[in-house]
Design a protein around this motif. Structure first.
Motif, mmCIF file in Angstrom:
data_model
loop_
_atom_site.group_PDB
_atom_site.id
_atom_site.type_symbol
_atom_site.label_atom_id
_atom_site.label_comp_id
_atom_site.label_asym_id
_atom_site.label_seq_id
_atom_site.Cartn_x
_atom_site.Cartn_y
_atom_site.Cartn_z
ATOM 1 N N VAL A 1 43.441 70.576 44.050
ATOM 2 C CA VAL A 1 43.343 70.951 42.631
ATOM 3 C C VAL A 1 44.614 71.684 42.214
ATOM 4 O O VAL A 1 44.885 72.790 42.694
ATOM 5 N N PRO A 2 45.436 71.092 41.322
ATOM 6 C CA PRO A 2 46.616 71.819 40.840
ATOM 7 C C PRO A 2 46.196 72.970 39.945
ATOM 8 O O PRO A 2 45.223 72.851 39.193
ATOM 9 N N ARG A 3 46.950 74.070 40.022
ATOM 10 C CA ARG A 3 46.570 75.244 39.233
ATOM 11 C C ARG A 3 47.780 75.897 38.575
ATOM 12 O O ARG A 3 48.833 76.045 39.197
ATOM 13 N N ALA B 1 47.972 79.088 35.408
ATOM 14 C CA ALA B 1 47.606 80.503 35.344
ATOM 15 C C ALA B 1 46.091 80.710 35.375
ATOM 16 O O ALA B 1 45.621 81.853 35.359
ATOM 17 N N GLY B 2 45.326 79.625 35.354
ATOM 18 C CA GLY B 2 43.861 79.764 35.408
ATOM 19 C C GLY B 2 43.254 80.286 34.122
ATOM 20 O O GLY B 2 42.198 80.915 34.135
ATOM 21 N N THR B 3 43.887 80.004 32.968
ATOM 22 C CA THR B 3 43.305 80.449 31.694
ATOM 23 C C THR B 3 42.479 79.344 31.021
ATOM 24 O O THR B 3 42.007 79.531 29.905
ATOM 25 N N ALA C 1 40.937 74.029 36.585
ATOM 26 C CA ALA C 1 41.776 74.460 37.705
ATOM 27 C C ALA C 1 40.967 74.940 38.907
ATOM 28 O O ALA C 1 41.531 75.520 39.836
ATOM 29 N N PRO D 1 49.697 78.421 22.194
ATOM 30 C CA PRO D 1 48.309 78.773 22.508
ATOM 31 C C PRO D 1 48.149 80.294 22.525
ATOM 32 O O PRO D 1 49.100 81.006 22.887
ATOM 33 N N ALA D 2 46.968 80.774 22.129
ATOM 34 C CA ALA D 2 46.764 82.231 22.087
ATOM 35 C C ALA D 2 46.938 82.856 23.469
ATOM 36 O O ALA D 2 47.143 84.053 23.593
ATOM 37 N N GLY E 1 50.356 73.994 32.911
ATOM 38 C CA GLY E 1 48.959 74.060 32.447
ATOM 39 C C GLY E 1 48.858 73.600 31.000
ATOM 40 O O GLY E 1 47.939 72.871 30.619
ATOM 41 N N GLU F 1 46.910 70.197 29.750
ATOM 42 C CA GLU F 1 45.804 70.284 28.777
ATOM 43 C C GLU F 1 46.237 69.853 27.380
ATOM 44 O O GLU F 1 45.425 69.852 26.454
ATOM 45 N N GLY G 1 45.384 67.444 35.209
ATOM 46 C CA GLY G 1 45.618 67.533 36.654
ATOM 47 C C GLY G 1 44.879 66.483 37.455
ATOM 48 O O GLY G 1 44.632 66.680 38.648
ATOM 49 N N ILE H 1 52.429 68.058 38.254
ATOM 50 C CA ILE H 1 53.669 68.203 37.483
ATOM 51 C C ILE H 1 54.559 69.235 38.175
ATOM 52 O O ILE H 1 54.131 70.375 38.412
HETATM 53 C C1 LIG Z 1 42.347 84.124 25.647
HETATM 54 C C2 LIG Z 1 42.610 82.639 25.703
HETATM 55 C C3 LIG Z 1 43.135 82.013 24.592
HETATM 56 C C4 LIG Z 1 43.376 80.628 24.620
HETATM 57 N N1 LIG Z 1 43.918 80.039 23.511
HETATM 58 C C5 LIG Z 1 44.220 78.725 23.547
HETATM 59 C C6 LIG Z 1 44.837 78.107 22.414
HETATM 60 O O1 LIG Z 1 45.112 78.737 21.389
HETATM 61 N N2 LIG Z 1 45.126 76.794 22.504
HETATM 62 C C7 LIG Z 1 44.852 76.066 23.628
HETATM 63 O O2 LIG Z 1 45.160 74.873 23.658
HETATM 64 N N3 LIG Z 1 44.243 76.625 24.696
HETATM 65 C C8 LIG Z 1 43.942 77.931 24.689
HETATM 66 N N4 LIG Z 1 43.354 78.513 25.782
HETATM 67 C C9 LIG Z 1 43.022 77.690 26.959
HETATM 68 C C10 LIG Z 1 44.132 77.671 28.039
HETATM 69 O O3 LIG Z 1 44.973 78.799 27.927
HETATM 70 C C11 LIG Z 1 44.963 76.391 27.945
HETATM 71 O O4 LIG Z 1 44.167 75.275 28.278
HETATM 72 C C12 LIG Z 1 46.211 76.412 28.844
HETATM 73 O O5 LIG Z 1 46.990 75.265 28.569
HETATM 74 C C13 LIG Z 1 45.890 76.443 30.327
HETATM 75 O O6 LIG Z 1 47.073 76.784 31.009
HETATM 76 P P1 LIG Z 1 47.033 77.434 32.461
HETATM 77 O O7 LIG Z 1 48.436 77.607 32.913
HETATM 78 O O8 LIG Z 1 46.189 78.633 32.482
HETATM 79 O O9 LIG Z 1 46.379 76.249 33.282
HETATM 80 P P2 LIG Z 1 45.125 76.272 34.269
HETATM 81 O O10 LIG Z 1 43.932 76.839 33.604
HETATM 82 O O11 LIG Z 1 45.536 76.851 35.574
HETATM 83 O O12 LIG Z 1 44.921 74.698 34.467
HETATM 84 C C14 LIG Z 1 44.525 73.894 33.386
HETATM 85 C C15 LIG Z 1 44.537 72.425 33.837
HETATM 86 O O13 LIG Z 1 45.859 72.029 34.114
HETATM 87 C C16 LIG Z 1 45.948 71.485 35.413
HETATM 88 N N5 LIG Z 1 47.255 71.858 35.957
HETATM 89 C C17 LIG Z 1 47.763 73.109 36.059
HETATM 90 N N6 LIG Z 1 48.984 73.041 36.607
HETATM 91 C C18 LIG Z 1 49.253 71.729 36.849
HETATM 92 C C19 LIG Z 1 50.344 71.018 37.412
HETATM 93 N N7 LIG Z 1 51.437 71.648 37.860
HETATM 94 N N8 LIG Z 1 50.250 69.674 37.490
HETATM 95 C C20 LIG Z 1 49.157 69.014 37.049
HETATM 96 N N9 LIG Z 1 48.091 69.635 36.526
HETATM 97 C C21 LIG Z 1 48.151 70.973 36.423
HETATM 98 C C22 LIG Z 1 44.796 72.091 36.181
HETATM 99 O O14 LIG Z 1 44.412 71.263 37.268
HETATM 100 C C23 LIG Z 1 43.731 72.171 35.099
HETATM 101 O O15 LIG Z 1 43.063 70.935 34.982
HETATM 102 C C24 LIG Z 1 43.075 79.876 25.782
HETATM 103 C C25 LIG Z 1 42.544 80.516 26.903
HETATM 104 C C26 LIG Z 1 42.313 81.887 26.867
HETATM 105 C C27 LIG Z 1 41.737 82.542 28.086
#
Ligand SMILES: Cc1cc2nc3c(=O)[nH]c(=O)nc-3n(C[C@H](O)[C@H](O)[C@H](O)COP(=O)(O)OP(=O)(O)OC[C@H]3O[C@@H](n4cnc5c(N)ncnc54)[C@H](O)[C@@H]3O)c2cc1C
Length: 469
Positions: free
Chosen positions: A76-78, A80-82, A88, A141-142, A151, A155, A209, A214
């Protein structure tokens, strides 16, 4: 919500020995704490992985993925886990591949308006870096202070600025990707025009993912708009607020942000900030609008926005006179998430989208659901593109309420699809929304998507259990 399968431990001693030969000891984590931390995202559900691996570079990513492919170990690629849909976190054990050591901005090419970044660059850090040289990376994104570029790409993250500037996909020109077989490919590149073969770049954007890992991203930048003007308008009903948005568009203004906040959400923020009123008595909807560009145009457009809001019956329109007032107007929007958490730590945060003219029907649907299921459902979101966050608040200790919320969310999704909308505009499907995929997509479309997945990942090792239930 999707149901998790019973856990299968997939990682045996022989596999671990091979893994240790690829990544050195501190970067292979098997302890309980690490497995717990990497076994959850913002959805707060999931399975712990058997191991967490932190590769140093693309070569190590490819070696780890190749090993997993040979041993049929889920990976599972990860970022920041948001993520809000469990994307993730594992559904069946295996390994979590965290790209957190690959966090460098490799290049900011001012002449060609391009940035090349490793996967784990925090979105807000990239924005700050390009703004220092007068450039702009618009997707916002917020979560931008925590979430990372890969991430966001996986998404296809959006944010308030999507109405004017588009979402992440509009800025991805090229990718380096490790396929689920361990092979490395490059898609697209540094050019804005490229029509050679299938557009694999945009197949991978938003693939959550499931198609590849990526490891590098080439992003398009734009010049930074020199000034912004921010306005706040209040209304006694959602219909008038939506009419104001329509008036703004008819006035041929494209604001950089059009955020809508309903009365329930305003009440939550007022409670959180411990102020009696944030808006005139009887406010059922608030719009936050921002226009950006060069000073004379911004001044003129802000005037047209103000007029559009007054014509729609705004009870009050405030325009920020300086940066301090601008930040004050944005404060309500910024405090929303924290304020709602104060009501209850558990919310089912749905990011549904409808054509913007149908936002009043969406709010009517939410009112119906709220009354029928006796639930608190504050809503806010991006009115410019019809993307509204519907937050079903539940008490985590109240099983009856949780059960009602589950039925309510299906009702919400069914209603949204009948309003010609979509069940997710930003957060994706993950495993949380997998049971609802068929409400929006035809069996033929789902079958084709599954064939695409099989073509990339014949052994279903990359992020299994996501998107499809
Ligand atoms: C407070 C808060 C506010 C938010 N606001 C928004 C917003 O305004 N708009 C919005 O769109 N989303 C929002 N989100 C949701 C989230 O932040 C987004 O979906 C964000 O893009 C996830 O990024 P991440 O780095 O945390 O990815 P993760 O949560 O770690 O992973 C998300 C997905 O991406 C995949 N992934 C991660 N890294 C890779 C990689 N290197 N290669 C392939 N796949 C990968 C994972 O497998 C998973 O399926 C919010 C979340 C929170 C907690």
């Amino acid at each position: 919500m999707g149901k998790l399968e019973p856990i299968h431990l997939r990682v045996g001693p022989a596999f671990l020995t091979y893994l240790q030969a690829i990544v050195s000891a501190p970067y292979l984590k098997l302890d309980e704490d690490s497995r717990t931390i990497y076994g959850a995202d913002a959805l707060k559900q999931g399975r712990r992985p058997d191991a967490v691996v932190l590769p140093a570079d693309t070569k190590e990513v490819a070696a780890v993925v190749g090993l997993c492919a040979r041993h049929r170990v889920p990976i599972v690629p990860r970022g920041a886990g948001t993520g809000y849909t469990g994307g993730a976190v594992p559904t069946q054990g295996g390994i979590v591949l965290s790209l957190e050591r690959m966090n460098r901005i490799l290049e900011i090419d001012e002449a060609n308006l391009i940035a090349v970044v490793e996967p784990h660059v925090v979105t807000g850090d990239l924005q700050a870096a390009v703004e220092r040289v007068g450039l702009f990376y618009p997707p916002d994104p917020a979560s931008l202070k925590e979430s990372v570029i890969a991430g966001n790409v996986a998404e296809c993250a959006g944010g308030p600025r999507a109405f004017k500037y588009g979402t992440t996909k509009q800025y991805v020109l090229g990718l380096e990707v490790v396929l689920p077989t361990g092979e490395v490919i490059r898609t697209g590149g540094k050019v804005v025009k490229n029509v050679v073969g299938y557009d694999l770049t945009h197949l991978i954007v938003g693939s959550e993912g499931t198609l590849g890992v990526i490891t590098q991203v080439v992003l398009r930048l734009v010049p930074k708009p020199p000034v912004q003007s921010t306005l706040r308008a209040t209304f006694t009903d959602v219909e008038s607020a939506v009419q104001a948005v329509i008036n703004v568009i008819r006035a041929r203004v494209v604001p950089a942000a059009v955020e809508l906040i309903d009365g329930d959400s305003l009440e939550a923020v007022a409670q959180y900030l411990q102020v009696r009123l944030l808006a005139p008595q009887g406010t059922a909807a608030m719009l936050l609008l921002e226009v950006d560009g060069v000073p004379p145009a911004v001044e003129e457009e802000a005037g047209r926005v103000e007029e559009a809001c007054r014509d729609a019956g705004a009870t009050e329109v405030l325009r920020a006179r300086d940066e301090e007032e601008r930040q004050e107007l944005w404060r309500v929007r910024r405090e929303l998430s924290r304020s709602l958490k104060m009501i209850t730590p558990l919310k089912y945060n749905h990011d549904v989208v409808v054509p913007k003219g149908r936002i009043p029907e969406l709010f009517a649907l939410v009112r119906e659901i709220r009354d029928e299921f006796n639930l608190r459902i504050p809503c806010f979101g991006h009115a410019g593109d019809g993307n509204i966050h519907v937050n079903i608040m539940v008490d985590p200790n109240n099983q009856a309420e949780i059960a009602r919320a589950r039925v309510a969310e299906r009702r919400l999704f069914t209603g949204v699809v009948s309003l010609e909308g979509s069940i997710s505009g930003e957060h994706g499907i993950g495993f949380a929304k997998a049971p609802f995929l068929g409400l929006e997509l035809s069996p033929e479309a789902i079958a084709l998507m599954k064939r695409v997945k099989r073509a990339f990942d014949p052994h279903d090792i990359l992020n299994p259990g996501k998107i499809f239930s």
